[in-house]
Design a protein around this motif. Structure first.
Motif, PDB file in Angstrom:
ATOM      1  N   LYS A 180       0.699  -1.441  -0.377  1.00  0.00           N
ATOM      2  CA  LYS A 180       0.201   0.019  -0.328  1.00  0.00           C
ATOM      3  C   LYS A 180       0.525   1.212  -0.028  1.00  0.00           C
ATOM      4  CE  LYS A 180      -3.445  -2.288   2.640  1.00  0.00           C
ATOM      5  NZ  LYS A 180      -4.486  -2.231   3.454  1.00  0.00           N
ATOM      6  N   PRO A 181      -0.076   2.335  -0.939  1.00  0.00           N
ATOM      7  CA  PRO A 181       1.467   3.388  -0.304  1.00  0.00           C
ATOM      8  C   PRO A 181       2.393   3.638   0.762  1.00  0.00           C
ATOM      9  CG  PRO A 181      -0.020   3.962  -1.860  1.00  0.00           C
ATOM     10  CD  PRO A 181      -0.658   2.268  -1.341  1.00  0.00           C
ATOM     11  N   HIS A 182       0.876   4.115   1.630  1.00  0.00           N
ATOM     12  CA  HIS A 182       1.678   4.700   3.184  1.00  0.00           C
ATOM     13  C   HIS A 182       2.869   3.407   3.941  1.00  0.00           C
ATOM     14  CE1 HIS A 182      -1.537   1.717   4.548  1.00  0.00           C
ATOM     15  NE2 HIS A 182      -0.985   1.758   5.825  1.00  0.00           N
ATOM     16  N   GLU A 183       3.156   1.557   3.161  1.00  0.00           N
ATOM     17  CA  GLU A 183       3.636   1.297   3.822  1.00  0.00           C
ATOM     18  C   GLU A 183       4.956   1.789   2.404  1.00  0.00           C
ATOM     19  OE1 GLU A 183       1.485  -2.837   4.770  1.00  0.00           O
ATOM     20  OE2 GLU A 183       1.063  -2.579   2.703  1.00  0.00           O
ATOM     21  N   ARG A 184       5.139   1.975   2.100  1.00  0.00           N
ATOM     22  CA  ARG A 184       6.014   1.647   1.068  1.00  0.00           C
ATOM     23  C   ARG A 184       7.036   2.258   1.298  1.00  0.00           C
ATOM     24  NH1 ARG A 184       2.758   2.631  -4.818  1.00  0.00           N
ATOM     25  NH2 ARG A 184       1.873   0.542  -4.765  1.00  0.00           N
ATOM     26  N   PRO A 185       7.850   3.335   1.646  1.00  0.00           N
ATOM     27  CA  PRO A 185       8.383   4.380   2.271  1.00  0.00           C
ATOM     28  C   PRO A 185       9.374   3.506   3.950  1.00  0.00           C
ATOM     29  CG  PRO A 185       6.719   5.977   2.011  1.00  0.00           C
ATOM     30  CD  PRO A 185       6.086   4.483   1.922  1.00  0.00           C
ATOM     31  N   VAL A 186       8.244   2.695   4.717  1.00  0.00           N
ATOM     32  CA  VAL A 186       8.719   2.237   5.360  1.00  0.00           C
ATOM     33  C   VAL A 186      10.089   1.087   4.824  1.00  0.00           C
ATOM     34  CG1 VAL A 186       8.673   0.215   7.070  1.00  0.00           C
ATOM     35  CG2 VAL A 186       7.295   2.986   7.229  1.00  0.00           C
ATOM     36  N   VAL A 187       9.042   0.435   3.420  1.00  0.00           N
ATOM     37  CA  VAL A 187       9.400  -1.034   2.774  1.00  0.00           C
ATOM     38  C   VAL A 187      11.015  -0.332   2.270  1.00  0.00           C
ATOM     39  CG1 VAL A 187       9.863  -2.495   1.087  1.00  0.00           C
ATOM     40  CG2 VAL A 187       7.343  -1.876   2.739  1.00  0.00           C
ATOM     41  N   VAL A 188      11.247   0.803   1.288  1.00  0.00           N
ATOM     42  CA  VAL A 188      12.021   1.360   0.550  1.00  0.00           C
ATOM     43  C   VAL A 188      13.797   1.484   1.847  1.00  0.00           C
ATOM     44  CG1 VAL A 188      13.040   3.304  -0.102  1.00  0.00           C
ATOM     45  CG2 VAL A 188      11.119   2.227  -0.835  1.00  0.00           C
ATOM     46  N   PHE A 189      12.998   2.261   2.925  1.00  0.00           N
ATOM     47  CA  PHE A 189      13.327   2.642   4.573  1.00  0.00           C
ATOM     48  C   PHE A 189      14.505   1.354   4.243  1.00  0.00           C
ATOM     49  CE2 PHE A 189      14.176   3.042   9.765  1.00  0.00           C
ATOM     50  CZ  PHE A 189      15.180   4.679   8.551  1.00  0.00           C
TER      51      PHE A 189
END
Length: 359
Positions: A180-189
């Motif tokens: 989900k869009p709000h999860e992607r920053p965590v995955v990338v980080f």
């Protein structure tokens, strides 16, 4: 070997025969995290402090073991076998997987959901090897399978030194759009953080010391981890049904080595109960052998690696591997390949289309 049966048939029978506390997390296993981190810190300090290359190399092996142990521990933590607390699980899993450059959130999607949910499925398991028809469409695979089998096996085992981390990067590219869009920053980080940490170590220690502090241990950790992971399933049949006694393999080592590797070799047991601590895996193994002795696949680790060297990695069908340069067919575990004898079958049922990959 009988036909496939579903995972739930095993879990239902086993839960009635196992103590209830087996299915609770074992927080005491978290003590391995500071132990492995301390081993890394002491060895890294020693590498920087000593001028002797031979001592740096010796300490590098210590870090390599710490990296392997952290990887196996991360696997436990992120399955919930150590703690159910979401934040503790995420932070501890992120730290433990840092040497192998794997993000915790990605791992739970790639491994926990996709691999465990579709183990050895020919299309849906992201870790399964391909069938002949689909593989020959890829130029690199086509070139690789033109090589003599011994050279190809050498390439396979050499790739163990980097494949786990490389495969994680490939899984990031594959699964990132599914978050989900709000999860992607965590995955990338979580994917970028390990790289930044190891760059800081490079600036602190210098290039020569970094070779011993990270690069050599990283190669060692990848190789050892892949020596287990590659034997977990790649000798087993492809299955449409998630049948862990058919599609998974438990590999055994001397008891002291199983303790050092946190019981990771008990892989059938892990696929039957993914959240069960390896602390109890030997008991589950005993019950599985009692209930389904004809289905249970177990090999010494060295012998599984030998079979991996001697067999090709393409499936002719769900039960057999095929050597495309000769057309020879090799049975999988339970279907001609076992620890009693190594039987090789000459294919009489099929010839490669258009004279196979030799053209």
């Amino acid at each position: 070997m009988t036909e496939e049966q579903h995972l739930r048939e095993y879990t239902k029978a086993l839960k009635a025969r196992l103590p209830r506390h087996f299915f609770e997390p074992v927080p005491a296993r978290l003590v391995y995290l500071p132990v492995f981190l301390a081993l890394f810190g002491l060895c890294a300090w020693g590498i920087v402090a000593t001028p002797h290359v031979w001592l740096k190399l010796l300490l590098s092996f210590g870090i390599g073991y710490a990296f392997v142990g952290l990887g196996f521990l991360a696997h436990e933590i992120l399955h919930g076998a150590v703690t159910k607390h979401p934040m503790v699980r995420s932070v501890a899993g992120t730290i433990a997987f840092m040497p192998l450059l794997v993000g915790a959130r990605l791992w739970r999607k790639w491994h926990n959901v996709e691999h465990h949910g579709h183990t050895q499925h020919p299309h849906d398991d992201p870790d399964a090897m391909g069938a002949l028809e689909s593989a020959i469409q890829k130029p690199f695979v086509k070139w690789l399978f033109r090589q003599v089998p011994a050279l190809r096996s050498f390439f396979l085992f050499f790739s163990f030194t980097f494949w786990f981390s490389l495969h994680a990067h490939m899984m990031l590219r594959r699964f990132l759009p599914e978050f989900k869009p709000h999860e992607r920053p965590v995955v990338v980080f979580q994917a970028v953080l390990p790289v930044l940490v190891w760059l800081l170590v490079l600036f602190w220690a210098g290039p020569l010391n970094f070779l011993f502090i990270y690069l050599l241990p990283w190669l060692m950790a990848n190789f050892i981890a892949m020596s287990f992971i590659a034997t977990n399933h790649l000798l087993n049949p492809i299955t449409e049904t998630n049948d862990p006694l058919l599609n998974s393999l438990t590999v055994r080592n001397p008891r002291w080595l199983e303790w050092l590797t946190l019981g990771f070799g008990y892989h059938i047991e892990h696929h039957v109960f993914p959240a069960l601590s390896p602390k109890y895996a030997h008991v589950v193994a005993q019950k599985l052998k009692e209930l389904w002795p004809e289905r249970y696949n177990e090999l010494p680790h060295w012998k599984a690696l030998f079979y991996l060297w001697k067999t090709p990695r393409l499936y002719r069908d769900h039960r057999n591997l095929v050597e495309p340069t000769t057309g020879q067919v090799f049975g999988t575990l339970g279907f001609g390949l076992d620890d009693g004898k190594f039987r090789r079958f000459q294919s009489t049922q099929r010839k490669l289309g258009k004279k196979g990959l030799r053209e």
